[in-house]
Write an enzyme that holds these catalytic residues in place. Structure first.
Site, PDB file in Angstrom:
ATOM      1  N   SER A 150       0.844  -1.187   0.000  1.00  9.08           N
ATOM      2  CA  SER A 150       0.000   0.000   0.000  1.00  9.08           C
ATOM      3  C   SER A 150       0.887   1.248   0.000  1.00  9.08           C
ATOM      4  CB  SER A 150      -0.959  -0.044   1.197  1.00  9.08           C
ATOM      5  OG  SER A 150      -2.009   0.898   1.043  1.00  9.08           O
TER       6      SER A 150
ATOM      7  N   GLU B 245      -1.912  -2.573  -8.086  1.00  6.42           N
ATOM      8  CA  GLU B 245      -3.084  -2.934  -7.285  1.00  6.42           C
ATOM      9  C   GLU B 245      -3.559  -1.664  -6.601  1.00  6.42           C
ATOM     10  OE1 GLU B 245      -3.297  -2.922  -3.730  1.00  6.42           O
ATOM     11  OE2 GLU B 245      -1.283  -2.109  -3.497  1.00  6.42           O
TER      12      GLU B 245
ATOM     13  N   HIS C  10      -5.002  -5.486  -1.651  1.00  2.50           N
ATOM     14  CA  HIS C  10      -5.775  -5.199  -0.438  1.00  2.50           C
ATOM     15  C   HIS C  10      -6.918  -6.176  -0.196  1.00  2.50           C
ATOM     16  CE1 HIS C  10      -3.696  -1.327  -0.934  1.00  2.50           C
ATOM     17  NE2 HIS C  10      -4.050  -1.021   0.300  1.00  2.50           N
TER      18      HIS C  10
END
Length: 311
Positions: free
Chosen positions: A116, A215, A282
């Site tokens: 992330s 992502e 995630h």
């Protein structure tokens, strides 16, 4: 066998008895979730230790920039610390990466794991020390999202020197994305928002010949369109070898255009192989992959095979 880039620094694999420092370079974390992560790491024979400011809070940051940078630099400078595991993402890593002591990183390379917002940290370490890392769950562990297979995947990425192979999963929303072909190159990337936010900084890597991993979470399709369009217009995607598409979790809004529509249209015109459906990101069942090492993307076998981040 994929030939490895000799300039890549692969830190030593973690071994039972090794101390790993748990740091929070981005957003504030939950001590309860970190306790579960520590339990998991202890079960692998590691000695997880929260950094002095791991639980600090300052609004949406895990403490002041100076504190977060100090924890990172303490981890890189301490010879007793053999690995650095970020507790979570959130936001804030870009605010501290310029304060990292890259000389210390180069003197004693250590495996760094996270995802992330941690993509910004991985990019900085790649730029400053050519350090390979692990894109995987943080220490603020949630069993409902990261079950046993997620734990086993992170364990393998941190503590073994076997190549990592991730196979596309039919149940993943991005599974229909497929531009046929086979591509080999250094796997770089991670969170799309952080990749786009690196444009114009020293940390956006040269993606020529690379396999790009993307992502994201909670980004509506038009914003994903905007980020990919920005990357294309900036020339950042020129010369890519291929694109590995992970999980785009909760990326929907009220329009008819879906996230798969956007990804297919924006990536399909690049003229390189694209493989979707990879359980990286995630979403539930997140798997870990090395970043900064050589990888092969094969749409026929629906696999992404990556050389280990550790030696």
């Amino acid at each position: 066998m994929i030939s490895e880039d000799p300039t890549v620094v692969r830190p030593p694999a973690l071994r039972p008895g090794d101390t790993v420092l748990l740091v929070s370079p981005s957003g504030p974390t939950s001590p309860e979730r970190v306790a579960r992560g520590m339990e998991l790491l202890t079960g692998w024979g590691l000695r997880p230790v929260p950094a002095p400011n791991a639980y600090a809070r300052q609004g949406y940051l895990a403490g002041a920039d100076e504190l977060r940078a100090a924890d990172l630099n303490a981890a890189f400078a301490d010879p007793q610390v053999r690995g650095v595991i970020c507790t979570r993402g959130g936001y804030g890593a870009q605010r501290v990466v310029d304060a990292i002591d890259m000389a210390a990183v180069r003197r004693d390379p250590k495996v760094v794991a996270g995802f992330s917002d941690i993509t910004a940290l991985q990019f900085a370490l790649w730029r400053g020390a050519r350090l390979a890392g692990v894109h995987g769950p943080g220490a603020a562990w949630r069993d409902e999202r990261t079950p046993l297979r997620s734990a086993e995947s992170l364990h393998a990425a941190l503590m073994t020197t076997e190549p990592v192979t991730v196979t596309a999963v039919a149940g993943e929303e991005t599974y229909p994305l497929r531009v046929p072909g086979r591509a080999t190159g250094t796997l770089l990337g991670g969170n799309l928002c952080m990749i786009a936010a690196s444009i114009g900084t020293p940390d956006l890597p040269d993606l020529t010949g690379a396999v790009l991993l993307i992502e994201d979470v909670q980004e509506p399709p038009y914003k994903v369109d905007r980020m990919l369009t920005h990357l294309r217009r900036a020339g950042a995607l020129d010369g890519l070898a291929g694109v590995a598409v992970g999980q785009f979790t909760d990326c929907a809004d009220g329009w008819d255009t879906t996230i798969v529509d956007v990804l297919g249209e924006r990536l399909g015109g690049l003229g390189v192989p694209v493989l979707g459906g990879l359980p990286i990101g995630h979403g539930p069942g997140q798997l870990s992959v090395p970043v900064g090492t050589r990888a092969t993307l094969d749409t026929e076998t629906a696999t992404l095979s990556v050389q280990p981040a550790v030696a």
